[in-house]
Design an enzyme around this catalytic site. Sequence first.
Site, short mmCIF file in Angstrom:
data_model
loop_
_atom_site.label_atom_id
_atom_site.label_comp_id
_atom_site.label_asym_id
_atom_site.label_seq_id
_atom_site.Cartn_x
_atom_site.Cartn_y
_atom_site.Cartn_z
CE LYS A 33 -74.42 -54.33 -18.34
NZ LYS A 33 -75.78 -54.73 -18.76
CB THR A 34 -77.48 -58.70 -16.18
OG1 THR A 34 -76.90 -58.22 -17.40
CG2 THR A 34 -78.90 -59.13 -16.42
CG ASP A 225 -78.71 -52.73 -19.05
OD1 ASP A 225 -77.64 -52.48 -18.47
OD2 ASP A 225 -78.93 -53.79 -19.66
CD GLU A 226 -74.91 -52.32 -21.76
OE1 GLU A 226 -74.01 -51.50 -21.57
OE2 GLU A 226 -74.72 -53.55 -21.82
CD GLN A 256 -68.06 -53.05 -21.31
OE1 GLN A 256 -68.52 -53.88 -22.09
NE2 GLN A 256 -68.16 -53.19 -20.00
NE ARG A 614 -67.06 -57.97 -24.67
CZ ARG A 614 -67.75 -57.63 -23.58
NH1 ARG A 614 -68.89 -58.23 -23.31
NH2 ARG A 614 -67.30 -56.71 -22.74
#
Length: 767
Positions: A33-34, A225-226, A256, A614
Amino acid sequence: MHNYLQQLNEPQREAVEAKNGPSLVIAGAGSGKTRVLTYRIAHLMATGAAPWSILALTFTNKAAREMKERIGKVVGEKSSASLWMGTFHSIFSKILRTEAEKIGFPPAFTIYDSTDSKSLIKSIIKELKLDDKVYKPAGVLARISMAKNNLITAESYKGNAAAIEADREGKRPEIVRIYQLYSQRCRLSGAMDFDDLLLYTNILFRNHPDVLDKYQKKFKYVLVDEYQDTNFSQYLIVKKLSQQHNNICVVGDDAQSIYSFRGAKIENILNFKNDYPGHKLFKLEQNYRSTQTIVDAANSLIKKNEKQIPKEVYSKNNEGELINVLDAYTDNEEGYLVINDIFDQIANKQLTYQDFAILYRTNMQSRIFEEALRKRNMPYKIYGGLSFYQRKEVKDLIAYFRMVVNPDDSEALKRIINYPTRGIGATTVGKLENNASLYGVSIWKVITNTDKFPLELNKGTLTKIAGFAQMIQNFINVKNENDAYDLTQLIASESGLMKDLHQGNAIEERSKYENVEELLNGIRDFATSNYQEGSPARLDSFLENVALLTDQDTDDPNDKNRVTLMTIHAAKGLEFPHVYIVGIEEELFPSGMSSHTQKDLEEERRLFYVALTRAEQRVTLSYCKSRYKYGAPVNTKASRFINEIDKKYVKSKQLFGNNTFGDELADTQNEVSFQNRGSAFKKPTRAGLNLAANRKHQQLNQNTNTNFKHDNTDAIKSGMNVEHQQFGTGRIVRIEGDGTNRKAVVFFPKFGEKKLLLKFARLHIIR
């Protein structure tokens, strides 16, 4: 030209190259994603977009900083420096400082952290003579925060029938008055809290269409983002700013979305298609982080949720280990099992402490694992604990800095008016507060205008107050003549704070002095790195940076080789080779407060999904059959979430690493339950609970392991090394009782202390 497009897979590249119009990028866990967000911004700039026309919003300064560095490598650092990239709060505090006078605030307004806010609310509760056990400051602040996130101001709260009724039902009808006074006091102090930064941005844009139009024209491209973590206030700001050009790109993962308690609304990402008709949808489904087993297990879990955007996350990494499940009789046993498993993994596979993370649902669970780690002499860190900037001595000095930048900051003034001690006690401060409240001004206005706001204090006290005010005024007078470092050195010295800390010789006092020195070193670094010819770094800029830090921004990069302990909420965005998710029990995870509605249960399941994803290589789940709650053992049962993972991805459950005990769990629990029912007045002790379980073990040993060598119980003494059939080797700590009731307290390295009835223990003395 940097070959950034060649570093992307096909869906990532499509998302990066879609410059115009609204775009929704659904990014599964570990899907890059980043990288996509970073390269999309770089691609905009590389194909002609001016950096100052791009607004990129993140949730941590750390994320913004890392992305800006990556973008700089593609398009050059000079270009990336002009980007409007940062957290919602940092970007909109910047806009608010520019436009502050339009909403009645000074440009140098203070940003209150939660400690400041709770302190102010506590004062208001006391002033209103309310019961602080009913009106707990943290609970009241959470209520006010939720209102602000839904754009309900203190004035509009009065007319909100639903909010007023909810407060009545919660037996806190005075929250409306507290909110009004809190809002008034913040304004008098020239202060905003974190929620105000978003609330007042919305008010600014609503009341001043010309200001909104200016920023709409400026930002041709808006990226978030997010996006699944945005609240209503953030959602509305983004929607307003992107209206003119309609070039909005949001990146996130509905699976998430775990922050509803902070006001986050999963509907923002689920309804993007309705808000932006004709949008483009991109799905990043390849997970680069985790093994196939972990990804498939997480998929099998999250499919149980109804509210979601369909996707099929997959991994091309190796298949990896099955998910391990440890079950224990008690919460203490769980701690030993988990830590011993980590110890064994490190010893057998040449791993490091930093490869391991222990994730839990609530902070209270950390104690048992901390104790087990200390007994093993294993280093650890608790993520999200007390940050450097929350330490008392650091906050004290920063309060001086805040007063110099904004003397109307009443919370800062109350903190330091009598530190170091100058004879201005709590009673006097109370009178100052009451006077300020009476006249509707800040405390600073009161102490510097005693002719207008007379104080009924004796001459000696008035002299001390005047001395304090003059000292602060002297600092203010030289504020613009010094850069941040020189000014703060002067304040630390002349205030007497450094001298006060230097007088102590205890280790704790020396540590406080060193912390203040470290703060000053940090300001020196800030002043050096932010110096521009003719424009030295200023103190107000440093304070803004500190006020907007998050937990992730204050993590010490030099303190890495430790086992990490943290809540699952805090772990979002992080990754570890080996992850232990502990306390997987009904009423704990899912939380007892979140398992009664479908909506809440789905969020708890998403939280478990976040925990699973994670992990890079190995996941271990753990739970126990009995957990101490409110001072007494309570029977517990495994969480439904364990059973929701497809069984082909999970190892069979283990107790003490030995499957032979699996069948006797019910019997042991029945025995404990019977003990609880048998006496209405005498609750079983922890030792009693362990003894019941151990007796079961020992009886089983006696029946099934007759070949195990054991010694006469009379020969067993304190200090001896012994061997037990199931627990292995250990050392006798002490002997208790006599005759048939003779017991040994034995410390086993893998399982901690056990109290064993010797007539059943069948211990073998190691010569």
